[in-house]
Write a protein that holds these residues in place. Structure first.
Motif, PDB file in Angstrom:
ATOM      1  N   ASP A 197      29.511  38.558  42.887  1.00 61.75           N
ATOM      2  CA  ASP A 197      29.626  39.515  43.985  1.00 61.75           C
ATOM      3  C   ASP A 197      28.248  39.803  44.550  1.00 61.75           C
ATOM      4  O   ASP A 197      27.249  39.697  43.848  1.00 61.75           O
ATOM      5  CB  ASP A 197      30.230  40.837  43.490  1.00 61.75           C
TER       6      ASP A 197
ATOM      7  N   GLU B 216      35.155  41.739  50.864  1.00 65.17           N
ATOM      8  CA  GLU B 216      35.942  42.868  50.377  1.00 65.17           C
ATOM      9  C   GLU B 216      35.051  44.058  50.058  1.00 65.17           C
ATOM     10  O   GLU B 216      33.927  43.894  49.608  1.00 65.17           O
ATOM     11  CB  GLU B 216      36.764  42.487  49.147  1.00 65.17           C
ATOM     12  N   ALA B 217      35.568  45.232  50.322  1.00 60.67           N
ATOM     13  CA  ALA B 217      34.899  46.495  49.991  1.00 60.67           C
ATOM     14  C   ALA B 217      33.444  46.524  50.459  1.00 60.67           C
ATOM     15  O   ALA B 217      32.552  46.964  49.735  1.00 60.67           O
ATOM     16  CB  ALA B 217      34.995  46.755  48.490  1.00 60.67           C
ATOM     17  N   GLY B 218      33.190  46.032  51.652  1.00 61.98           N
ATOM     18  CA  GLY B 218      31.831  46.059  52.194  1.00 61.98           C
ATOM     19  C   GLY B 218      30.892  45.037  51.595  1.00 61.98           C
ATOM     20  O   GLY B 218      29.687  45.087  51.834  1.00 61.98           O
TER      21      GLY B 218
END
Length: 138
Positions: A79, A63-65
């Protein structure tokens, strides 16, 4: 050879080598102390058993790069910009959780059942925890 059982701490201490030898061989090795009853087990055997009964069930999401890793049912997530960095972060998160569990969470109702996970974390090196998280541990 049979099980090794000592009915007092004093007797167990006098026969510590026998206890450790029995544990190393996978035999039952126990000690009674007052109202308690403890088992002495080989750490590597216990770690492998815990890996079998405590699968990680880690979920990974791009997600989100970047990547996120979390363990359903546990308040643990990490993350990273890459999958490897997210897994590395999760290993650190697991270590912190195990420390917090031993210091204060072990008696909290929604955490007290995580004894096996905490033992698994404590008995594993970082490489083993990474393999457990991604499901490649033998």
């Amino acid at each position: 050879m049979s099980a090794v059982r000592y009915e007092s701490y004093t007797r167990a201490r006098a026969h510590l080598k026998d206890l450790l030898d029995a544990a190393d061989e996978g035999r039952v090795a126990t000690i009674r102390r007052d109202s308690g009853h403890a088992a002495v087990v080989d750490a590597e055997r216990l770690r492998h058993h815990l890996m079998a009964v405590c699968p990680s069930r880690a979920e990974v999401v791009a997600e989100a790069g970047g990547w996120s890793v979390f363990l359903p049912g546990l308040p643990l997530a990490a993350d990273g910009a890459t999958l490897d960095s997210a897994i590395e972060e999760m290993v650190e998160v697991l270590r912190e959780y195990a420390e917090d569990w031993q210091e204060r969470l072990r008696t909290v109702p929604n955490h007290e059942g995580n004894w096996g996970l905490v033992q698994l974390i404590g008995l594993s090196d970082d490489e083993s925890l990474r393999a457990w998280l991604v499901g490649t541990e033998r």
